[in-house]
Structures are given as C-alpha cells and as structure tokens.
Design an enzyme around this catalytic site. Structure first.
Site, PDB file in Angstrom:
ATOM      1  N   PRO A 196       0.765  -1.199  -0.105  1.00  0.00           N
ATOM      2  CA  PRO A 196       0.002  -0.164  -0.221  1.00  0.00           C
ATOM      3  C   PRO A 196       0.944   1.341   0.178  1.00  0.00           C
ATOM      4  O   PRO A 196       2.135   1.113   0.363  1.00  0.00           O
ATOM      5  CB  PRO A 196      -0.843  -0.161   1.354  1.00  0.00           C
ATOM      6  CG  PRO A 196      -0.576  -1.689   1.533  1.00  0.00           C
ATOM      7  CD  PRO A 196       0.360  -2.091   1.088  1.00  0.00           C
ATOM      8  N   ARG A 197       0.058   2.304  -0.155  1.00  0.00           N
ATOM      9  CA  ARG A 197       0.818   3.453  -0.617  1.00  0.00           C
ATOM     10  C   ARG A 197       1.801   4.055   0.774  1.00  0.00           C
ATOM     11  O   ARG A 197       2.877   4.539   0.563  1.00  0.00           O
ATOM     12  CB  ARG A 197      -0.227   4.582  -0.945  1.00  0.00           C
ATOM     13  CG  ARG A 197      -0.735   4.403  -2.281  1.00  0.00           C
ATOM     14  CD  ARG A 197      -1.864   5.574  -2.602  1.00  0.00           C
ATOM     15  NE  ARG A 197      -2.139   4.979  -4.023  1.00  0.00           N
ATOM     16  CZ  ARG A 197      -3.220   5.859  -4.709  1.00  0.00           C
ATOM     17  NH1 ARG A 197      -3.518   7.004  -4.134  1.00  0.00           N
ATOM     18  NH2 ARG A 197      -3.445   5.435  -5.665  1.00  0.00           N
ATOM     19  N   ASP A 198       1.033   4.082   1.659  1.00  0.00           N
ATOM     20  CA  ASP A 198       1.697   4.535   2.942  1.00  0.00           C
ATOM     21  C   ASP A 198       2.943   3.706   3.193  1.00  0.00           C
ATOM     22  O   ASP A 198       4.085   4.334   3.372  1.00  0.00           O
ATOM     23  CB  ASP A 198       0.694   4.526   4.277  1.00  0.00           C
ATOM     24  CG  ASP A 198       0.344   3.092   4.601  1.00  0.00           C
ATOM     25  OD1 ASP A 198       0.195   2.496   3.917  1.00  0.00           O
ATOM     26  OD2 ASP A 198       0.301   3.147   5.799  1.00  0.00           O
TER      27      ASP A 198
END
Lengths: 636, 248
Positions: free
Chosen positions: A328-330
């Site tokens: 995921p992005r984070d």
C-alpha cells in the site's frame, strides 16, 4: 456530542435499512427545494446531476472555467469495484475488509461496507453513460490489480480513468443544465457559508471574472470541493485545489476530522528545482509491472543500467514479500523515504528511487508494456526528457490525497444541519490511508448513490420551514466579512507575494508534519506557523484590484492554508500512535514499522474551531468494530 | 537562460489590448513554460505591477485549461503537448518568444491570456451526453463492446477541450472538438438511440456559438495535444448526413 447516525442491523443490511426508512419528498414538492453544490468534480457533478434528475433545483459552482476541469480529471489508474469478474475470490466483504485494513482500522465499518456495496453499481452506471473502460477481446470489461489488495478489482480507461469518469459526470450535469434543472456558476469561488437559525442556508461566492460578491440562498448546501493536499505547495494536486470552502465552513462550526492524515503517493516525479510549482503523479498502476529499487551502495551515482542485479536493493520485495511492489501507498512511501534518508536516493537531487520496467519488457515485450502504459511513458518523457523504455523512471513520494476533511455522519451531513460534505472534502471511508483506486469510487458513490437518499431525507424536513432570503442579516454579515478580508489583502503594504507564503507553509509542513512526525517537530511547527501568520498579515503584497485578479484569489486560500496547517499539526501532535499515513517517529517497531495504539486512539478526531488564537477543541468519535477484528496491519 | 518575451496584455473583453515587452533572466531548461511565467509574475509583483493572467490548473496536461499561442503555434512547438507540459528545454538562450491568447470570436479574451471557452460547454449541453439517469443502469457486462471499438471510442473521448483546434484553425472551427464527442458516443452501443438527435443538435449549436466551418486544412489535428484524429470530423459529417437522411 457526536452522533454518527449509523443505522441499526447487521453490517450488510444497514444501508438497505436506511434507504427503506429514509424520508421522501413528493415529486411535486421537489421543485420548491433548492440545493447549492460547491465543486463539480466527481462528487459534486454526480450529486448535482442526481438531485436535478429527481426534480430539485440545483445551483452548481466551480472556480474553473468549466465543470469539466475539476481535479478528478487527473486521477489516472482506475476505480475499484467488487464485481468478481476475474473469479479470483473478490466479494463485497473482501473489498470492505481490504479497505478497512488499508485504512489502518481508522474508518467506520458501516461507511466502508456501503462503499464496497455500491461499487458494483457504479461500474454499471459509468458504462451506461458511455465511459470507455478497458475491454477484453470478447467485449467484456477488463480490470487490473492495485496496491494493498490481492485480487483484480480495478476498472480503468487507459491512464485517464478520472478524466473519463469526470466527463461522464460532467455530461450528466450539463444534460441537467440543458433541462433547466441546474444553473452553472463557473469561475465562482465560495468564500463564506451562511447559517440561518443554525442551518446551512447559503453561500457568498465571488465571481472571479468581475470580482462581484454574490449571495446565493438554498435549502441545503453541499460542499464537494475536493482535498487540500496543495497546502504542501509541492503536491500532485492541481494549482487551484484549496481548502477554502471547507475551512470557512469549519470556522462557522463544522468539525474537521482526521486532518493530519495526508497520503504521500509513492510514485510521483521527484522535485527537480527551486522554482517548481507542482509534482506530477505517475499512476500507481505502473507498480503492476515496474520493480522498485535503489542501489545497495549509498551515494551510488552510476547510470542505473550499469548497476548489476546483485548490487540493487528491491527493498519492497525484500521487506514485504507477499505484496512486493504492490504494497500500500503509506508503506511504499515510507519505505522510499527510509532508503532516501539512508543515502540511497538517486537522481540529480538524490531524492528519488527507481521504478524499473526492464524485466517486464523482457518478459512481456515492449508492445505489451506500451499497450498498457504508453501515455504515462509519454508524459514522463515530456516532463523529464527521459525515455523510460530505456532506463528506469525516477520517482519519489509526494503529498497527494487528504483522508481528512469535514467530519460527516453516515448521511454525509456535517455537524452543521443542512451542510453536507462529499468526496475528498469529507473525512469518511478511507481511515488513515486510502487504497489506490478508491478515491474515484468514494467521490462517485457519495454523489450518485448516497447523497440522493440522504439529502432528500433532510430536505423533507425543510419543506415547511420558513424560506430564507438573501436579504436576511446573516447574508449581509457574511458578505461584509468577506469584503473586509478582500480589502485587507488589497490594502496590505508588504513586499511578499502569495506564492512566497505558500511555499513557506508547504516546506514547513513537509519538514515537520510530512511523511514522518514527532512531538518535538510538531510543537515547533505550531510556533513557526503562528509566526508565519503574523508575517502574512503585515508582509503580503497584492498587485491589481478587486476585479479579475488571480493573486487576490490566492491570498484568501493561503490565509486558510495557514490556519489549516496549524490544525493539522495539532491533530498530528495529539495522535500519539502511528497509523496509516500518520507516522509518529516515537511509535515504531525496531525494524521501522508503524505501531498503532488501539487502546487509546481508536477514534476519529473531530476538531471544533474556537476562535482566532485559541487552540481547537477535540471531540472524539469512537470507532466500534463489530465485523472485523482489529489486527496488526502486515503486508509481509 | 535569458529570454525576451512579447506578451499580449488586455485589461478586459472591451479593451483593444497590445503586445508588451518583458525581459526574463535565470530561466532553467527544466522549468515548464508556465513556471517560467510564474517567475516573470513574481518579478512583476516585486515591481508592484499587475501580474499576467493566464489559465492553468492541473499542470499535468489533462485538465485542458492552459493553452496559449506560442510563437504563433497553439501550445508551442512540440507535438501532442499542452502548454503546461512544454518545458524550457525547447527554447534557447537569447530567444524571443511571442505569447498570445487563443483567439476566436467564440472565445472572448477575459484578461491578458485568459479566455472564455464556455461555448464548448454549451455545445456539450446541447446533446453531448448519453441520457442515462442515476440508478437505472443494467449490469455493465450486459453491454459487450469489442476491444477495438472501446479503444477507438477512447481515442476520441481523450479530447480535453483546450480549444487549440479552434485557435489554430483559420476559420476558428470547433469541428474537431465537436467531432471528437460525436465519435466517442456514436461508436458505443449505449448512445445509439439518441445518435441522430445528438449530432443535429450539437452541429447546430456549434454554428450558433459563432465557430466557423471546417475547410479540411488539418491544422487542428496537428496542434491537438491529445492527438485527436481528423477522422472524428469525417465521422461527425457521416453521422450528420445519416441523421438528415433518416430524419422523420
């Protein structure tokens, strides 16, 4: 007291229960009711068109020259829907679970389930509108995979999914314009919310062509004005994206929630110089085929093509083997920052990492990669002058999507009765981190499928209420305060431009309330922001007059950004845990993973404005999880 | 690099307007064209002068709001590139650059380089949509569309409505813009029932807005940042003829 108005019943039945009981307005009475919709992106245009179809009178506002330019246009990668067309195990529950987990268990179960539930219908609707989604040879819809999930549920229209969905919504909106149900006000900016007897009843808008202040009255006001990531100055957002509509509503009593949850997108183009005005996003879909790496040796300045395989660190594949480049992005953004800070950054400013397609080109052939991403590769070459078919792209994390925004209940109504917030302007659904391809979805679902039930439910109660008019003292007062602020800007005798202050606040936030935060830095930031605010008040210089004047427009937005930045720091300081996009350095495992604290922070922080120079007041909305177990979020 | 700029200044729609000279220094080749204008505006503010107004928003080549004539070419010298994606590496030290608004009777100048393109919205409102209301759509896969058709429709749907086609056309024709929308919708099964009504209404609105006729010089196709093909205009003409023949 915060009431999220979550309906009774099992998770899967809540929305149907709500719809079955929501109050209706008789078709003959709908034409007596007026709604103001601020913003014409996916949430605003879809809401305005949907309510107009039902028979309400809509006033639609955007600051661009056309509704078609809203920033939803720039979203590239796709839109999620639990259709299970690939027969790979997708379902409403799985999508709900991925989204709840992706948001680090900081969103409402009921809202997220509804998002997943409505997702399938959005694809049906967009196809009916003529959105040219990607197709298989047999004529059926195609889809692909995005970060944070292990199924293929992302529908796409090349690298322009946002543009195509927006054109669908815009065309639906203009259809209602032609039918006389929507009045469009382009090049208009909302500068104040008008409240009468405790309810939202109108706005003050500035006509950006003439400078005239206008009063607009309605029975309900919808803010679908997008996100505020541009507070960081360098961000992936459009230049005009701003927080003014929601911030001014906040100062009139609407709570702001989760404001420090700002997503840093891992695949933006890196900053290249001091005069840069924005960062351009490369679609996350590239991570389906691109491999992310940095040289194992710090400060390695060799051409990437000459660095042998064993001297490359594919750090996402190494750290998160089960999700790899689709973490995921984070997680991906933070992992990139960690490598860059450790001296492995590449590119002229040593602030980037490589996104490499050479293996994919070898395995699938250049033609296949071209068919999937040619427009993204072309865009990359336009901006950087580099051919990414021949050498890896340089990418870097950049401020992107705001999970925070106006606090709304299950009906998408803010803490001010009659004021609704849709799409990125509200805080709902994404929690502390948004999974890729869920933003287009949330904006569309809010406007097409939720607001058309919840706003009439409110309007039904307004049918017999006394009608407000623009002669009401509240309108006069609101207009007066807007006029006073504009005059203050025009009469300021300083020497510094609006951009000077915007760049300052942006740099400050990147350093102290950016990809990672700490108590010490946040406390410093709050003091720095106070000093910057004082400087803004005396050192600003606006040339031109109160007619068409882009500098004057920007001044109001910067004033709001400065106050918002302060609230972001309060929010980040108060949340003593690491969750999603919010990474507090004090709360991490020895190997650098975020440590969430469910015992003390499993709530939404909803902030109330208490006046100039007063700290905001925190209200907590506890998050109750009945259908999922809170789990440590692992992508290993 | 150091550049001489000749920029169109016009205070409002009724003003005559004129070219004005500016000198700018310290322009980096990595800057975008609009960042170069930002730099110029910053220097104007320092001199307490009014900034040059220009339209822009996403600066990613997709919102369609930017667009000026640069040395007589819409969006400047590069193919398939919007003004925001044009970088200063396309110019060299000592160059003189002429910067003017997109000009057409249907696109009045609001101030300096900002124009009013609302005529495009009016054309779309006259029929550039599929009349699908919310909440009544059939299951998406019940409308199969071949890969080739979806791609061809997408090619036309990619139009960003910047107006370069109008600005570069000697007749200020909006045929490429309107043709692109007609083509996008006419290729799809969803739009078929309304096809003839749509094309008749949009073409008539295009004329009413004051755009000129297409005389097939193909300048629009050359300047289009999205590479929209002039075949869109042929498709529009074919749809128009078909609609006239079958009109009841």
């Amino acid at each position: 007291m915060i009431d999220s108005k979550i309906p009774e019943g099992p998770l899967a039945d809540k929305w149907n229960n709500y719809k079955a009981k929501a109050k209706l307005v008789n078709p003959a009475n709908r034409k007596k009711l007026n709604v103001i919709v601020v913003g014409t992106g996916l949430a605003g245009a879809s809401c305005a068109a949907s309510l107009a179809e039902q028979g309400y009178n809509i006033q639609s506002f955007c600051f661009q020259d056309s509704a078609r330019r809203a920033h939803s246009v720039a979203a590239q990668g796709g839109v999620n829907a639990a259709k299970n067309y690939k027969n790979d195990g997708d379902s409403t529950f799985r999508m709900f679970y991925d989204t709840i987990k992706g948001g680090d268990f900081r969103s409402r179960e009921a809202n997220v389930y509804r998002l997943a539930e409505c997702s399938a219908h959005l694809i049906d609707h967009a196809v009916a509108q003529g959105v040219p989604f990607a197709r298989e040879y047999a004529g059926y819809l195609n889809n692909r995979s995005f970060g944070g999930v292990q199924v293929s549920r992302t529908f796409y229209a090349r690298g322009q999914t946002g543009q195509q969905l927006l054109l669908g919504a815009y065309q639906g909106l203009l259809r209602q314009v032609s039918l006389g149900k929507v009045t469009m006000h382009t090049r208009h900016e909302m500068l104040e919310l008008v409240i009468i007897d405790g309810k939202a009843k109108g706005i003050i808008a500035r006509n950006l062509e003439t400078g005239a202040l206008e009063r607009h009255v309605a029975d309900a006001v919808v803010l679908a004005s997008g996100g505020y990531g541009k507070v960081y100055y360098l961000s992936t957002l459009a230049m005009g994206c701003n927080s003014s509509a929601i911030w001014r509503a906040h100062k009139k009593g609407a709570y702001m929630a989760g404001v420090s949850w700002i997503q840093f997108h891992p695949t933006s183009l890196p900053q290249h110089g001091a005069n840069q005005s924005k960062l351009t996003l490369m679609s996350e879909s590239l991570r389906n085929d691109g491999r992310i790496w940095v040289p194992k040796k710090a400060e390695d300045a060799r051409n990437p093509n000459t660095i042998p395989e064993e001297e490359r660190d594919y750090y996402l594949e190494r750290r998160y083997p089960s999700f790899g480049n689709l973490a995921p992005r984070d997680i991906s953004s933070r992992a990139a920052k960690e490598r860059i800070d450790a001296g492995h950054g590449v590119g002229p400013m040593k602030n980037a990492i490589y996104l490499d397609f050479s293996d994919a080109i070898k395995a699938q052939g250049k033609n296949t990669i071209e068919a999937k991403y040619s427009n993204l590769f072309a865009m990359y070459e336009k901006i950087t002058g580099i051919n990414a078919y021949k050498e890896p792209m340089l990418i870097s994390p950049a401020a992107h999507f705001t999970m925070g925004g106006l606090w709304v209940d299950y009906e998408l109504m803010t803490s001010i009765p009659g004021l609704f917030a849709l799409g990125e302007a509200n805080f709902a659904d994404h929690g502390a981190n948004r999974l890729g391809a869920n933003s287009l979805l949330q904006a569309c679902v809010d406007g097409y499928f939720i607001a058309p039930y919840t706003i009439p439910n409110y309007l039904a109660g307004e049918l017999n209420a006394p009608k407000a008019t623009i002669d009401h003292p509240a309108f006069k007062e609101a207009e007066k305060s807007v006029r006073a602020q504009l005059d203050r800007f025009l009469n300021s005798k300083g020497t510094l431009s609006t951009d000077h202050f915007h760049k300052k606040i942006g740099r400050l936030l990147y350093e102290k309330c950016g990809l990672s935060r700490s108590k010490e830095k946040l406390e410093e930031a709050i003091e720095d922001i106070k000093a910057l605010k004082a400087s803004f008040e005396k050192d600003l210089l606006i040339t031109g007059d109160d007619t068409l004047n882009s500098e004057l427009e920007k001044a109001g937005r910067i004033a709001d950004y400065i106050e918002l930045a302060e609230l972001m720091c309060y929010d980040a300081l108060q949340r003593e845990e690491s969750c999603g996009a919010h990474f507090r350095e004090e709360y991490q495992t020895p190997d650098g993973e975020a440590v969430r604290n469910d015992d003390d922070f499993c709530y939404v922080s909803a902030w109330e404005w208490k006046g100039e120079a007063k700290p905001p007041e925190l209200h907590k909305e506890p998050l109750v999880f009945e259908s999922v177990e809170l789990a440590v979020r692992s992508y290993k | 690099m150091k550049l001489s700029l000749k920029i169109w200044r016009q205070s409002d729609t009724s003003d005559k307007g004129k070219m004005t000279d500016y000198e700018i220094d310290e322009v980096s080749e990595h800057m975008s064209f609009l960042e170069m204008l930002d730099l110029l505006n910053e220097s104007l503010i320092q001199k307490k002068e009014r900034v040059i107004e220009f339209d822009h928003d996403c600066r990613e080549g997709i919102c369609g709001q930017c667009g000026v004539m640069i040395n007589g070419r819409a969006h400047g010298p590069l193919k398939n590139t919007t003004t925001c994606q044009l970088h200063m590496r396309s110019f060299k030290d000592g160059d003189t650059i002429y910067i003017e608004p997109f000009r057409a009777k249907a696109f009045p100048v609001l101030r300096d380089l900002k124009i009013d393109r609302s005529a495009f919205d009016t054309i779309i409102a006259s029929g550039g949509f599929i009349g699908a209301s919310t909440g009544q759509a059939p299951e998406a896969n019940s409308i199969p569309i071949s890969y080739e058709t979806a791609e061809a429709s997408f090619d036309a749907a990619a139009c960003i409505g910047c107006g370069a086609c109008v600005a570069t056309c000697k007749n200020a024709s909006a045929a490429l813009f309107t043709g692109a929308k007609i083509t996008h919708l006419a290729l799809l099964p969803q739009g078929q029932i309304e096809a003839s009504k749509r094309v008749l209404s949009m073409v008539s609105q295009m004329d009413a807005e004051g755009f000129g006729n297409c005389s097939d010089t193909r300048a629009c196709e050359i300047e289009c940042p999205q590479g929209i093909s002039i075949l869109s205009i042929a498709k529009m003409n074919a749809e128009y003829t078909k609609a006239l023949i079958f009109k009841k």
